[in-house]
Design a protein around this motif. Sequence first.
Motif, PDB file in Angstrom:
ATOM      1  N   ALA A  59      19.004   7.064  -6.934  1.00 31.16           N
ATOM      2  CA  ALA A  59      20.197   6.362  -6.596  1.00 31.16           C
ATOM      3  C   ALA A  59      20.662   6.493  -5.184  1.00 31.16           C
ATOM      4  CB  ALA A  59      21.363   7.332  -7.080  1.00 31.16           C
ATOM      5  N   ALA A  60      19.782   7.467  -4.265  1.00 29.56           N
ATOM      6  CA  ALA A  60      19.900   7.521  -2.882  1.00 29.56           C
ATOM      7  C   ALA A  60      19.250   6.297  -2.380  1.00 29.56           C
ATOM      8  CB  ALA A  60      19.285   8.940  -2.360  1.00 29.56           C
ATOM      9  N   ARG A  61      18.006   6.138  -2.790  1.00 33.07           N
ATOM     10  CA  ARG A  61      17.128   4.890  -2.196  1.00 33.07           C
ATOM     11  C   ARG A  61      17.817   3.667  -2.639  1.00 33.07           C
ATOM     12  NH1 ARG A  61      11.816   7.788  -4.425  1.00 33.07           N
ATOM     13  NH2 ARG A  61      10.665   8.310  -2.294  1.00 33.07           N
ATOM     14  N   ASN A  62      18.416   3.685  -3.800  1.00 32.01           N
ATOM     15  CA  ASN A  62      19.042   2.395  -3.968  1.00 32.01           C
ATOM     16  C   ASN A  62      20.486   2.213  -3.115  1.00 32.01           C
ATOM     17  OD1 ASN A  62      19.782   0.168  -5.939  1.00 32.01           O
ATOM     18  ND2 ASN A  62      21.722   1.282  -6.305  1.00 32.01           N
ATOM     19  N   ALA A  63      21.059   3.233  -2.628  1.00 34.56           N
ATOM     20  CA  ALA A  63      22.273   3.251  -2.045  1.00 34.56           C
ATOM     21  C   ALA A  63      21.921   2.582  -0.488  1.00 34.56           C
ATOM     22  CB  ALA A  63      23.050   4.407  -1.874  1.00 34.56           C
ATOM     23  N   ILE A  64      20.771   3.006  -0.108  1.00 34.61           N
ATOM     24  CA  ILE A  64      20.386   2.563   1.304  1.00 34.61           C
ATOM     25  C   ILE A  64      19.397   1.391   1.322  1.00 34.61           C
ATOM     26  CG2 ILE A  64      20.772   4.950   2.235  1.00 34.61           C
ATOM     27  CD1 ILE A  64      17.867   5.353   2.088  1.00 34.61           C
ATOM     28  N   GLY A  65      19.061   0.760   0.166  1.00 33.00           N
ATOM     29  CA  GLY A  65      18.364  -0.396   0.221  1.00 33.00           C
ATOM     30  C   GLY A  65      16.790  -0.214   0.084  1.00 33.00           C
ATOM     31  N   ASP A  66      16.501   1.076  -0.381  1.00 29.73           N
ATOM     32  CA  ASP A  66      15.070   1.261  -0.200  1.00 29.73           C
ATOM     33  C   ASP A  66      14.710   1.228  -1.908  1.00 29.73           C
ATOM     34  OD1 ASP A  66      12.460   2.182   0.473  1.00 29.73           O
ATOM     35  OD2 ASP A  66      13.335   4.217   1.064  1.00 29.73           O
ATOM     36  N   THR A  67      13.368   1.438  -2.193  1.00 25.45           N
ATOM     37  CA  THR A  67      12.962   1.705  -3.604  1.00 25.45           C
ATOM     38  C   THR A  67      11.774   2.615  -3.548  1.00 25.45           C
ATOM     39  OG1 THR A  67      11.252  -0.178  -3.441  1.00 25.45           O
ATOM     40  CG2 THR A  67      13.426  -1.001  -3.954  1.00 25.45           C
ATOM     41  N   GLY A  68      11.463   3.070  -4.885  1.00 24.60           N
ATOM     42  CA  GLY A  68      10.601   3.913  -4.994  1.00 24.60           C
ATOM     43  C   GLY A  68       9.103   3.327  -4.775  1.00 24.60           C
ATOM     44  N   GLU A  69       9.088   1.853  -4.762  1.00 23.21           N
ATOM     45  CA  GLU A  69       7.838   1.338  -4.645  1.00 23.21           C
ATOM     46  C   GLU A  69       7.460   1.106  -3.185  1.00 23.21           C
ATOM     47  OE1 GLU A  69      10.116   0.081  -6.723  1.00 23.21           O
ATOM     48  OE2 GLU A  69       9.056   0.855  -8.548  1.00 23.21           O
ATOM     49  N   LYS A  70       8.755   0.879  -2.387  1.00 26.78           N
ATOM     50  CA  LYS A  70       8.369   0.421  -0.983  1.00 26.78           C
ATOM     51  C   LYS A  70       8.683   1.456  -0.229  1.00 26.78           C
ATOM     52  CE  LYS A  70      10.683  -4.349  -1.007  1.00 26.78           C
ATOM     53  NZ  LYS A  70      11.693  -4.948  -0.444  1.00 26.78           N
ATOM     54  N   GLN A  71       9.353   2.395  -0.316  1.00 25.77           N
ATOM     55  CA  GLN A  71       9.671   3.884   0.157  1.00 25.77           C
ATOM     56  C   GLN A  71       9.642   3.597   1.584  1.00 25.77           C
ATOM     57  OE1 GLN A  71       7.136   7.036  -1.160  1.00 25.77           O
ATOM     58  NE2 GLN A  71       7.344   6.482  -3.391  1.00 25.77           N
ATOM     59  N   LEU A  72      10.562   2.735   2.307  1.00 26.67           N
ATOM     60  CA  LEU A  72      10.510   2.406   3.713  1.00 26.67           C
ATOM     61  C   LEU A  72      11.199   3.571   4.514  1.00 26.67           C
ATOM     62  CD1 LEU A  72      11.127  -1.370   3.393  1.00 26.67           C
ATOM     63  CD2 LEU A  72       9.100  -0.291   3.914  1.00 26.67           C
ATOM     64  N   LEU A  73      12.141   4.458   3.614  1.00 29.62           N
ATOM     65  CA  LEU A  73      13.175   5.305   4.373  1.00 29.62           C
ATOM     66  C   LEU A  73      12.770   6.442   3.821  1.00 29.62           C
ATOM     67  CD1 LEU A  73      16.397   2.940   4.310  1.00 29.62           C
ATOM     68  CD2 LEU A  73      14.756   3.476   6.285  1.00 29.62           C
ATOM     69  N   ILE A  74      12.744   6.791   2.252  1.00 35.22           N
ATOM     70  CA  ILE A  74      12.609   7.977   1.702  1.00 35.22           C
ATOM     71  C   ILE A  74      11.195   8.041   1.270  1.00 35.22           C
ATOM     72  CG2 ILE A  74      13.352   9.763   0.109  1.00 35.22           C
ATOM     73  CD1 ILE A  74      16.154   8.618   0.255  1.00 35.22           C
ATOM     74  N   LYS A  75      10.341   8.975   1.700  1.00 32.20           N
ATOM     75  CA  LYS A  75       8.905   8.745   1.360  1.00 32.20           C
ATOM     76  C   LYS A  75       8.708   9.974   0.564  1.00 32.20           C
ATOM     77  CE  LYS A  75       4.150   7.950   2.800  1.00 32.20           C
ATOM     78  NZ  LYS A  75       4.253   6.797   2.236  1.00 32.20           N
ATOM     79  N   THR A  76       7.913   9.954  -0.834  1.00 36.32           N
ATOM     80  CA  THR A  76       7.393  10.858  -1.656  1.00 36.32           C
ATOM     81  C   THR A  76       6.210  11.322  -1.252  1.00 36.32           C
ATOM     82  OG1 THR A  76       9.055  10.239  -3.415  1.00 36.32           O
ATOM     83  CG2 THR A  76       7.041  11.692  -3.879  1.00 36.32           C
ATOM     84  N   LEU A  77       5.782  12.510  -1.088  1.00 37.17           N
ATOM     85  CA  LEU A  77       4.540  12.869  -0.585  1.00 37.17           C
ATOM     86  C   LEU A  77       4.074  13.748  -1.808  1.00 37.17           C
ATOM     87  CD1 LEU A  77       5.336  13.863   2.953  1.00 37.17           C
ATOM     88  CD2 LEU A  77       3.730  11.800   2.426  1.00 37.17           C
ATOM     89  N   GLN A  78       3.116  13.339  -2.329  1.00 36.96           N
ATOM     90  CA  GLN A  78       2.803  13.796  -3.615  1.00 36.96           C
ATOM     91  C   GLN A  78       2.185  15.299  -3.755  1.00 36.96           C
ATOM     92  OE1 GLN A  78       2.980  12.538  -7.009  1.00 36.96           O
ATOM     93  NE2 GLN A  78       3.669  10.466  -5.805  1.00 36.96           N
ATOM     94  N   ARG A  79       2.804  16.018  -4.632  1.00 35.81           N
ATOM     95  CA  ARG A  79       2.650  17.725  -4.529  1.00 35.81           C
ATOM     96  C   ARG A  79       3.336  18.387  -3.227  1.00 35.81           C
ATOM     97  NH1 ARG A  79      -1.857  15.497  -6.849  1.00 35.81           N
ATOM     98  NH2 ARG A  79      -3.129  15.590  -4.896  1.00 35.81           N
ATOM     99  N   LYS A  80       3.911  17.752  -2.498  1.00 33.39           N
ATOM    100  CA  LYS A  80       4.329  18.442  -1.180  1.00 33.39           C
ATOM    101  C   LYS A  80       5.981  18.132  -1.110  1.00 33.39           C
ATOM    102  CE  LYS A  80       0.438  17.527   1.496  1.00 33.39           C
ATOM    103  NZ  LYS A  80      -0.243  16.709   2.808  1.00 33.39           N
ATOM    104  N   GLY A  81       6.416  16.882  -1.564  1.00 34.40           N
ATOM    105  CA  GLY A  81       7.804  17.038  -1.403  1.00 34.40           C
ATOM    106  C   GLY A  81       8.316  15.565  -0.921  1.00 34.40           C
ATOM    107  N   PHE A  82       9.387  15.633  -0.091  1.00 30.38           N
ATOM    108  CA  PHE A  82       9.965  14.366   0.374  1.00 30.38           C
ATOM    109  C   PHE A  82      10.262  14.323   1.814  1.00 30.38           C
ATOM    110  CE2 PHE A  82      11.165  15.597  -3.922  1.00 30.38           C
ATOM    111  CZ  PHE A  82      10.684  14.547  -4.647  1.00 30.38           C
ATOM    112  N   ARG A  83      10.323  13.233   2.435  1.00 30.09           N
ATOM    113  CA  ARG A  83      10.770  13.046   3.996  1.00 30.09           C
ATOM    114  C   ARG A  83      11.513  11.843   4.132  1.00 30.09           C
ATOM    115  NH1 ARG A  83       6.801  13.352   9.255  1.00 30.09           N
ATOM    116  NH2 ARG A  83       8.628  13.032  10.721  1.00 30.09           N
ATOM    117  N   PHE A  84      12.501  11.702   4.834  1.00 30.35           N
ATOM    118  CA  PHE A  84      13.231  10.681   5.676  1.00 30.35           C
ATOM    119  C   PHE A  84      12.286  10.106   6.512  1.00 30.35           C
ATOM    120  CE2 PHE A  84      16.222   8.030   7.635  1.00 30.35           C
ATOM    121  CZ  PHE A  84      17.100   7.374   6.247  1.00 30.35           C
TER     122      PHE A  84
END
Length: 527
Positions: free
Chosen positions: A71-96
């Motif tokens: 929902a956060a990604r969708n609200a700011i125009g990002d997606t789980g595929e593109k991850q231009l703003l919120i990036k998922t780092l496998q087995r580590k966490g997340f970063r804006f």
Amino acid sequence: MRYLFANCTFDLGRRELRRGDEVVPVAPQVFDLLDYLIRNRERVVTKDDIFSAVWNGRVVSEAALTTRLNAARNAIGDTGEKQLLIKTLQRKGFRFVGAVQEERQASPLEQDSSAVRGEVTAATSPSAPRLSIVVLPFANLSGDPEQDYFVDGVTESLTTDLSRIRGSFVIGRHTAFTYKGKAVDLKQIGRELNVRYVLEGSVQRSGDRFRVCVQLVDTETGSHLWADRFDKPLADLFEMQDEIVSRLANALNAQLIAVEARRAERSLQPSALDLHFQGMARLNKGWTPTSLMQARGFFEGALKLEPDNIETLAAIATLDVFCAGLVFVDDPYRYIATAEVASIKAISLDPRHAAAHLALGGVRLCTRRGLEGLAECEHALSLNPNFAEAHACVGVAKLYLGRPTETEAHVKEALRVSPRDEGIARWLAYVGTAKLHLEADGEAAEWLRRSLKANPNYPMAHFEYASALALLGQTDNAVAARNEGLLLDPAFTIRRLKTLRVSDDPTFLAGSRRLLKGMYLAGVPEG
């Protein structure tokens, strides 16, 4: 403070997200998640970090986090595929990872100074998060330093319990205790900690008794919103501490909702949270057919803006199941069906949501699944031991299961935990009903009389009171009670009561026949 990134403006003061010129509706937890990620954009944050910051350390499913993150990604125009703003780092966490520009807003003092100088400022004053509060260390007025441990224990326990209020933001005790023993300006504390409310208090021992005084202060205005005093015997310090804390937390929950609802009424464009608070405020004023329908309208409006708002889903589920269970409507099973859908959805989003489990328990109880209903009510209590409504509903479940002798004890526990609760009239009436089932009509009349004293606008209690009086042979008083009930709910009929079959237990059915016999004798319309 505002954060500018991509084509978004993330305004902490207004709790508002814009993409271009358009306001984007954002659920409270999604907003808090974005806030946390942006503030901590210089590092990778773990799932545990997010659970601690956004859910106050409550255990929730990873599915709930995934839902909020999407929902956060969708609200700011990002997606789980593109991850231009919120990036998922496998087995580590997340970063804006988006480029962020900070834009500081003028403080109220700076705005006032500018106004004096004749300057015009476009910035608005920052606003602390809703339901944000710090519990300052209580003062020990006993003159006995050895009592400090007890005083500090009350403060720490209250901080923990208040953090369980859904949607609350409570400053941690380590920060709060830096103010211990200091002369403080509560408005300044509000600015330093960015909280709307301060709870302060004192503990004084006198002989074999303790007195605890508390007050809730609005940090924006410095005004006192609520105060209370507790006088208890010094029998068991820790038991007394638990009781004080549970009572305070329940009372403060209602007080904070009332204050936030008044703020929401002034909003020209109410958010889902504004509408939720206004609905809850209606419920807290007393459950009548009118107040329930008003509250439902607010909750429906909130869900149109945020269909996955867990708090509102749980609230509307609770409302609908009580509309059916308290015989406020002619078509109870329609309300039970909507309550089941809403409660199951809320639980899927947050498996540890006590109110959602309680609502589902009510659904089970109203559909002749007594043992399942009792289990859900007890699970709600395991999640929140200070949940007064859940204590009372366990008593109702025992009644439906043919164990009316057990109802009173559970209701008394609800009264102990929250002795000034909106629900008192209902809880007292539950005992009155149990007494009718036990053929203790005099006791039933007394409990129902107390129920109506607590809330004279509770229709069902009037009809049950009429039944008890009629069974006692007090026909004139029974007719008067019946008439009072019909003034509040002219559509009430015995047929409506019989429509809802909540139990097949023989003991319960025998007790229900006594209740109906008394209503017939009092002249309650059959329908």
